[in-house]
Scaffold this motif. Sequence first.
Motif, PDB file in Angstrom:
ATOM      1  N   PRO A  67       0.804  -1.226   0.000  1.00 32.59           N
ATOM      2  CA  PRO A  67       0.000   0.000   0.000  1.00 32.59           C
ATOM      3  C   PRO A  67       0.836   1.275   0.000  1.00 32.59           C
ATOM      4  O   PRO A  67       0.453   2.274  -0.610  1.00 32.59           O
ATOM      5  N   LEU A  68       1.977   1.253   0.673  1.00 34.00           N
ATOM      6  CA  LEU A  68       2.824   2.443   0.688  1.00 34.00           C
ATOM      7  C   LEU A  68       3.398   2.731  -0.698  1.00 34.00           C
ATOM      8  O   LEU A  68       3.499   3.885  -1.121  1.00 34.00           O
ATOM      9  N   HIS A 117       1.936   1.953  -3.494  1.00 35.80           N
ATOM     10  CA  HIS A 117       0.811   2.512  -4.257  1.00 35.80           C
ATOM     11  C   HIS A 117       0.591   3.980  -3.875  1.00 35.80           C
ATOM     12  O   HIS A 117       0.239   4.807  -4.739  1.00 35.80           O
ATOM     13  N   LEU A 118       0.821   4.297  -2.603  1.00 36.36           N
ATOM     14  CA  LEU A 118       0.619   5.665  -2.142  1.00 36.36           C
ATOM     15  C   LEU A 118       1.532   6.651  -2.871  1.00 36.36           C
ATOM     16  O   LEU A 118       1.132   7.774  -3.171  1.00 36.36           O
ATOM     17  N   VAL A 119       2.768   6.207  -3.160  1.00 30.11           N
ATOM     18  CA  VAL A 119       3.695   7.099  -3.875  1.00 30.11           C
ATOM     19  C   VAL A 119       3.586   6.933  -5.389  1.00 30.11           C
ATOM     20  O   VAL A 119       4.440   7.398  -6.131  1.00 30.11           O
ATOM     21  N   GLN A 120       2.526   6.261  -5.836  1.00 31.88           N
ATOM     22  CA  GLN A 120       2.220   6.136  -7.263  1.00 31.88           C
ATOM     23  C   GLN A 120       3.336   5.432  -8.040  1.00 31.88           C
ATOM     24  O   GLN A 120       3.756   5.879  -9.106  1.00 31.88           O
ATOM     25  N   LEU A 160       7.840  12.294   5.248  1.00 32.29           N
ATOM     26  CA  LEU A 160       6.533  12.345   4.586  1.00 32.29           C
ATOM     27  C   LEU A 160       6.578  13.324   3.415  1.00 32.29           C
ATOM     28  O   LEU A 160       5.946  13.110   2.382  1.00 32.29           O
ATOM     29  N   VAL A 202       7.982  11.489   0.667  1.00 39.24           N
ATOM     30  CA  VAL A 202       6.967  10.624   0.050  1.00 39.24           C
ATOM     31  C   VAL A 202       6.122  11.439  -0.932  1.00 39.24           C
ATOM     32  O   VAL A 202       5.838  11.007  -2.054  1.00 39.24           O
ATOM     33  N   VAL A 203       5.710  12.643  -0.503  1.00 37.17           N
ATOM     34  CA  VAL A 203       4.947  13.526  -1.388  1.00 37.17           C
ATOM     35  C   VAL A 203       5.770  13.874  -2.618  1.00 37.17           C
ATOM     36  O   VAL A 203       5.284  13.841  -3.759  1.00 37.17           O
ATOM     37  N   GLY A 227       5.964  11.035  -5.074  1.00 36.00           N
ATOM     38  CA  GLY A 227       4.759  10.957  -5.888  1.00 36.00           C
ATOM     39  C   GLY A 227       4.799  11.929  -7.050  1.00 36.00           C
ATOM     40  O   GLY A 227       4.380  11.604  -8.169  1.00 36.00           O
TER      41      GLY A 227
END
Length: 457
Positions: free
Chosen positions: A121-122, A124-127, A257, A260-261, A264
Motif C-alpha cells: 500500500p505504501l 501505491h501511495l507514492v504512485q 513524509l 513521500v509527497v 509521488g
Amino acid sequence: MNASRQTRDLTQGRPLTQILLFALPLVAGTLFQQFYSFVDTVMVGRFVGVDALAAVGDTYSLNFLTLGFIQGAYVGFGIPLSQSWGAGEPEELRRYYWNGWYLSAVVAVVMTVLTTVFAGPLLHLVQTPEDIFQEALAYVRIIFLGLPVTILYNYGANTLRSVGDSRHPLYFLLISSGVNILLDYLFMVPLQLGVRGAALATVLSQALSGALCLWWLHSKTDVVASQPGEQQFSGRHVKRMCVVGLPMGFEYAVSALGAVVLQGAINSLGTTAIAAQTTGEKIRQMFTLPMESVGMAMATYVGQNFGAKRMDRIRQGIRSGLLIQAVYCVLAWLVLFVGKRPFVALVLGDSTSAAAQGALQYLTLISPLFLLLGMLMIFRNTLQGMGYSSYALLSGVAELIGRSVGSAIAVTLTSFAVISVTNPMAWGLAMCYCAGMVAHFLRKHERLLREENSREQ
C-alpha cells in the motif's frame, strides 16, 4: 580496557578542534557508507538495468521514512547517555543503556511488522509505476524485514558516540561496507538475484556492523559494565529516552513524509524522471551526508556540554560547526561543478541519455544550495543535544511544508527543475525555525545559570 582510552571529553579543549576530531570518523563513515550505497546503484544500473534502478530509487522515500525514524530516534536515545557522561554520572548512563535495549525490542517488533505488512500500500501511495512495482516491492520488503539489525547497529554506534568514541563505529562500518560490496557482486552477478540481492547484501552487512558494535561495547570497554540492579527496567529512564528520542524519530519521519509527497510528484513525471532523480540524488547524498555527520557530532558535543552547564562552549561550538559546513560546501560545489558528468556516466553508463541529462540538471541546481542543509544540521542537532527534541519536531513539519509546496508546483508545471530545488526549499524553512529556537533556549539557560550563580554568592 579502560574506557578513558576509548572516549573523548568534549567539555574541554578548543571547540573547533574537538568537533573536527570527533566528526572526522563520522564523516569518513558516512562517506564510505554512501560509497557502498553508490556502488549498489552502479551495480543495479549496470548489471540489472535502468528499470531496476528506477525500482530501487522509487523506494527511497519509504526507506527515508523508516530508516530516518530509526536514525533520528537513536541519536535521541543517545543524548541522555551523553548528558550523563558529561555530568560525570556513569551509573545513570548504564541505567539508560540497559533500558534503551528494552525500548529497542518494542520498536523493532512494531516497526518490522507494520512496514512489512503495509509495504505494498505504501508503494501505491507514492504512485509507483506498474512496470517497476513488483521489483520495488521485493526490494523494500527485504529492507523492512532487516530493520531489527538496523536498530542493533544504530543503538550500539550511538552508545559509543555518546561517550566520545566515534572511531570504532567507523571501523566496523568500513568492515561491513567491504562485505556489502562483495555480497552485492555475488548476489547480483553470479547468483543473478537482481534487486533482491542488493537488499540482502545491505541487511547482512548491517547485521555484521551491529554485532561488532555490541561486541566492542561489552568486551573491550567498561562503559556499560553494570553493577547489580543497573540492568533492571526503569520507567523513569525509559520515559526520558522516549521524551528525547521519539520526537527526533518523528521529526525525521515527518520530514520524510515530504519525501513521500515529492516521490509521488517525481513518479507522475514517468520512469525516466525517476531514474534521473535517483541518479542525481544518490550523487547528492554522497556529498551531503558528511554534513549530516558533522550535525551528529554537534548533538554529542552539545549534549556533553549541556550536561556540564557550559553554554559558552555551546555558542563557540555553533560558530565552529557553521564554519566547518561553509568550507565543506564550497569544496563540494567545486568538485561537482567539475565532475558531475563523470559521476552520472558512472551510474548510467553514459551522460547523453534523457535520464543522464535530467541527473545533470538536478545536480547543477541543487549543489549551490548545500549550505542550507549544512546550517540546518548544526542548529537542529544543537537543539536536540540540549534535550529539546519536541521543539525540533516542528522543523520536520517545516520540511514537510517545503517539500509539499515544491511538489505541488512541480506537478502543476510538469517541471523537473522545480523537483530539483524542492529539497533546498525544505532545508531553508527548517533551518530558520531551528536557528530561532536555539537562540531562544541558549538565552534562557544562560539567564538561569546567572541566577543560580547569584544565589550561590
